[in-house]
Design a protein around this motif. Structure first.
Motif, PDB file in Angstrom:
ATOM      1  N   GLY A 184       0.807  -1.216   0.000  1.00 35.49           N
ATOM      2  CA  GLY A 184       0.000   0.000   0.000  1.00 35.49           C
ATOM      3  C   GLY A 184       0.839   1.265   0.000  1.00 35.49           C
ATOM      4  N   LEU A 185       0.219   2.340  -0.458  1.00 33.87           N
ATOM      5  CA  LEU A 185       0.851   3.657  -0.521  1.00 33.87           C
ATOM      6  C   LEU A 185       0.453   4.490   0.690  1.00 33.87           C
ATOM      7  N   TRP A 186       1.439   5.143   1.293  1.00 30.94           N
ATOM      8  CA  TRP A 186       1.161   6.060   2.389  1.00 30.94           C
ATOM      9  C   TRP A 186       0.472   7.316   1.857  1.00 30.94           C
ATOM     10  N   TRP A 187      -0.408   7.862   2.683  1.00 27.96           N
ATOM     11  CA  TRP A 187      -1.152   9.071   2.304  1.00 27.96           C
ATOM     12  C   TRP A 187      -0.235  10.284   2.212  1.00 27.96           C
ATOM     13  N   THR A 188       0.667  10.456   3.189  1.00 29.50           N
ATOM     14  CA  THR A 188       1.577  11.605   3.227  1.00 29.50           C
ATOM     15  C   THR A 188       2.995  11.126   3.479  1.00 29.50           C
ATOM     16  N   THR A 189       3.919  12.057   3.380  1.00 35.29           N
ATOM     17  CA  THR A 189       5.311  11.720   3.658  1.00 35.29           C
ATOM     18  C   THR A 189       5.547  11.412   5.140  1.00 35.29           C
ATOM     19  N   ALA A 190       4.602  11.755   6.003  1.00 35.84           N
ATOM     20  CA  ALA A 190       4.714  11.410   7.426  1.00 35.84           C
ATOM     21  C   ALA A 190       4.471   9.932   7.682  1.00 35.84           C
ATOM     22  N   LYS A 191       3.844   9.234   6.738  1.00 33.34           N
ATOM     23  CA  LYS A 191       3.624   7.784   6.791  1.00 33.34           C
ATOM     24  C   LYS A 191       2.850   7.360   8.034  1.00 33.34           C
ATOM     25  N   THR A 192       1.701   7.990   8.232  1.00 34.54           N
ATOM     26  CA  THR A 192       0.855   7.634   9.373  1.00 34.54           C
ATOM     27  C   THR A 192      -0.355   6.795   8.980  1.00 34.54           C
ATOM     28  N   THR A 193      -0.846   6.940   7.756  1.00 37.65           N
ATOM     29  CA  THR A 193      -2.000   6.155   7.297  1.00 37.65           C
ATOM     30  C   THR A 193      -1.826   5.806   5.821  1.00 37.65           C
ATOM     31  N   LYS A 194      -2.410   4.681   5.448  1.00 40.09           N
ATOM     32  CA  LYS A 194      -2.492   4.284   4.039  1.00 40.09           C
ATOM     33  C   LYS A 194      -3.964   4.381   3.630  1.00 40.09           C
ATOM     34  N   ASN A 195      -4.226   5.233   2.667  1.00 39.72           N
ATOM     35  CA  ASN A 195      -5.587   5.667   2.372  1.00 39.72           C
ATOM     36  C   ASN A 195      -6.053   5.235   0.988  1.00 39.72           C
ATOM     37  N   ALA A 196      -7.352   5.005   0.879  1.00 39.90           N
ATOM     38  CA  ALA A 196      -7.957   4.715  -0.428  1.00 39.90           C
ATOM     39  C   ALA A 196      -7.766   5.869  -1.394  1.00 39.90           C
ATOM     40  N   ALA A 243      -9.246   4.490   5.148  1.00 38.29           N
ATOM     41  CA  ALA A 243      -7.848   4.545   5.579  1.00 38.29           C
ATOM     42  C   ALA A 243      -7.567   3.516   6.664  1.00 38.29           C
ATOM     43  N   MET A 244      -6.309   3.141   6.745  1.00 39.47           N
ATOM     44  CA  MET A 244      -5.798   2.273   7.802  1.00 39.47           C
ATOM     45  C   MET A 244      -4.544   2.921   8.358  1.00 39.47           C
ATOM     46  N   ASN A 245      -4.429   2.959   9.697  1.00 40.33           N
ATOM     47  CA  ASN A 245      -3.233   3.571  10.281  1.00 40.33           C
ATOM     48  C   ASN A 245      -2.080   2.583  10.377  1.00 40.33           C
ATOM     49  N   ALA A 246      -0.959   3.067  10.856  1.00 48.05           N
ATOM     50  CA  ALA A 246       0.248   2.245  10.883  1.00 48.05           C
ATOM     51  C   ALA A 246       0.128   1.033  11.790  1.00 48.05           C
ATOM     52  N   ALA A 247      -0.851   1.070  12.713  1.00 45.30           N
ATOM     53  CA  ALA A 247      -1.099  -0.079  13.588  1.00 45.30           C
ATOM     54  C   ALA A 247      -2.070  -1.079  12.968  1.00 45.30           C
ATOM     55  N   GLY A 248      -2.546  -0.805  11.767  1.00 41.17           N
ATOM     56  CA  GLY A 248      -3.459  -1.711  11.091  1.00 41.17           C
ATOM     57  C   GLY A 248      -4.916  -1.509  11.453  1.00 41.17           C
ATOM     58  N   VAL A 249      -5.253  -0.355  12.016  1.00 39.02           N
ATOM     59  CA  VAL A 249      -6.629  -0.061  12.429  1.00 39.02           C
ATOM     60  C   VAL A 249      -7.299   0.827  11.382  1.00 39.02           C
ATOM     61  N   ILE A 250      -8.511   0.469  10.990  1.00 39.82           N
ATOM     62  CA  ILE A 250      -9.277   1.293  10.055  1.00 39.82           C
ATOM     63  C   ILE A 250      -9.646   2.601  10.747  1.00 39.82           C
ATOM     64  N   THR A 251      -9.321   3.719  10.110  1.00 44.69           N
ATOM     65  CA  THR A 251      -9.550   5.031  10.726  1.00 44.69           C
ATOM     66  C   THR A 251     -10.546   5.899   9.961  1.00 44.69           C
ATOM     67  N   GLU A 252     -10.917   5.492   8.765  1.00 44.97           N
ATOM     68  CA  GLU A 252     -11.902   6.254   7.985  1.00 44.97           C
ATOM     69  C   GLU A 252     -12.880   5.302   7.323  1.00 44.97           C
ATOM     70  N   GLY A 253     -14.134   5.749   7.262  1.00 43.58           N
ATOM     71  CA  GLY A 253     -15.169   4.935   6.665  1.00 43.58           C
ATOM     72  C   GLY A 253     -15.301   5.146   5.169  1.00 43.58           C
TER      73      GLY A 253
END
Length: 385
Positions: A184-196, A243-253
């Motif tokens: 998966g691709l990270w949403w931002t360069t901070a690499k906190t979430t991987k987003n649709a 989205a899914m965060n770096a811990a593998g938790v879904i954070t956005e619906g």
């Protein structure tokens, strides 16, 4: 709720306006001519708004927001204002989506003026943001821009557009793809979430790059992206989580644009991997959007949490309509999509603009350029099939 009655525009009036537009494509229209048309909801069996109305909708949009501001090499440069008050240009990703909307309209109407404006708007992106967007920390922004460029290339065959798409996609892939969370691709360069919102458009962009370059690596990257989304963000009911965060938790619906871009990616991937189940998943996502995200009449939802959300269903319209056209699902989905197009147009304001709330009249006083892409994309999208 009682819905107010407004004047109805006749086909003669539409035709008259279009003939006037042949002389001046950025139309000026009288307030009465474009008032909203219905005294209630249209039916789910609505026919498409006629093609001349789809073109008119794009011309009205350009009349409100388009600004040509100088020369750029042998031609011109332009941008879209952010709102009807012309307080500044649209920001990067919204500008890219507005240009995709004019690409939709050109594809439906083959209008030379729209093609020229698309080129001038692309020139405006180059002029304002340069050729390589490494300074933008938002990988989804860069991918939206790259996707716009490769779609413009499909119309113009301009190698500069293809190079911008390729170089910016490659840059995002290099900095955003890794094996954490299985890919998966990270949403931002901070690499906190991987987003649709970065992954699904990137898959679409990669498939168009494969078609443009013949480099099978892009096709394979698209498959990697979609397969990762299927494993992490796609739900068998047809939802595509945000989205899914770096811990593998879904954070956005689920959102309309997560649904739409996943449909678009699966639609394009299917012909290359027919046994992969991609078309079947796209159908499930279409069905979930229709049956679980719309109201009882089938109207797509308002997404007005903030200004970034207000153009989401224009993105859905684009890829849903292309899916129907590519795979012959008119019998299943055309009435539903036509209904949404008709409702958007029915509640336009006196300048022919449609906001993202397709159940009551668009205000004359203020709208922004992103929310008003939705109806234009929907009306021109249904002319894909």
């Amino acid at each position: 709720m009682k819905i107010p009655t407004f004047l109805k525009i006749s086909m003669f009036a539409v035709t008259t306006l279009l003939f006037a537009a042949c002389q001046k494509k950025e139309m000026t229209t009288g307030n009465d001519a474009l008032l909203s048309t219905k005294s209630g909801l249209v039916t789910i069996n609505s026919v498409q708004p006629v093609k001349s109305e789809a073109l008119l909708a794009m011309q009205c949009y350009n009349n409100a927001f388009y600004n040509q501001y100088g020369t750029y090499g042998p031609n011109f440069k332009a941008y879209y204002y952010s709102d009807v008050n012309h307080t500044g240009r649209m920001d990067f990703w919204k500008q890219a989506e507005a240009i995709e909307t004019i690409i939709d309209a050109y594809t439906a109407n083959n209008d030379t003026d729209l093609k020229n404006k698309m080129i001038y708007l692309y020139n405006g992106m180059r002029d304002n943001w340069g050729l390589l967007w490494t300074s933008n920390i938002y990988n989804d922004d860069v991918i939206w821009g790259a996707l716009m460029c490769i779609r413009a290339f499909q119309i113009t065959n301009d190698g500069g557009m293809k190079d911008m798409a390729k170089n910016n996609f490659d840059m995002v892939w290099a900095r955003a793809w890794d094996t954490s969370l299985g890919g998966g691709l990270w949403w931002t360069t901070a690499k906190t979430t991987k987003n649709a919102c970065v992954n699904a458009p990137a898959a679409i962009c990669a498939l168009y790059l494969y078609q443009a370059t013949g480099d099978v690596g892009y096709r394979d990257k698209a498959k990697q992206i979609v397969d990762w989304m299927v494993s992490k963000l796609y739900v068998s009911t047809g939802e595509v989580k945000g989205a899914m965060n770096a811990a593998g938790v879904i954070t956005e619906g689920t959102r309309t644009y997560t649904q739409g871009t996943f449909i678009g990616a699966c639609s394009l991937l299917h012909p290359y991997f027919t046994s992969g189940g991609y078309k079947t998943m796209a159908v499930k996502v279409m069905d979930y959007t229709k049956n679980s995200m719309c109201n009882a009449q089938g109207l797509l939802p308002d997404e007005y949490d903030n200004e970034d959300c207000q153009g989401f269903k224009g993105i859905f319209a684009r890829w849903a309509c292309k899916f129907v056209a590519q795979h012959g699902y008119q019998t299943t989905y055309a009435s539903w999509l036509n209904y949404n197009a008709a409702e958007a147009w029915n509640y336009r304001n006196s300048n022919g603009l449609m906001w993202g709330q397709w159940w009551h009249r668009t205000p004359d006083t203020y709208v922004n350029a992103f929310e008003t892409t939705c109806g234009v994309a929907m009306m021109n999208g249904v002319w894909q099939f």
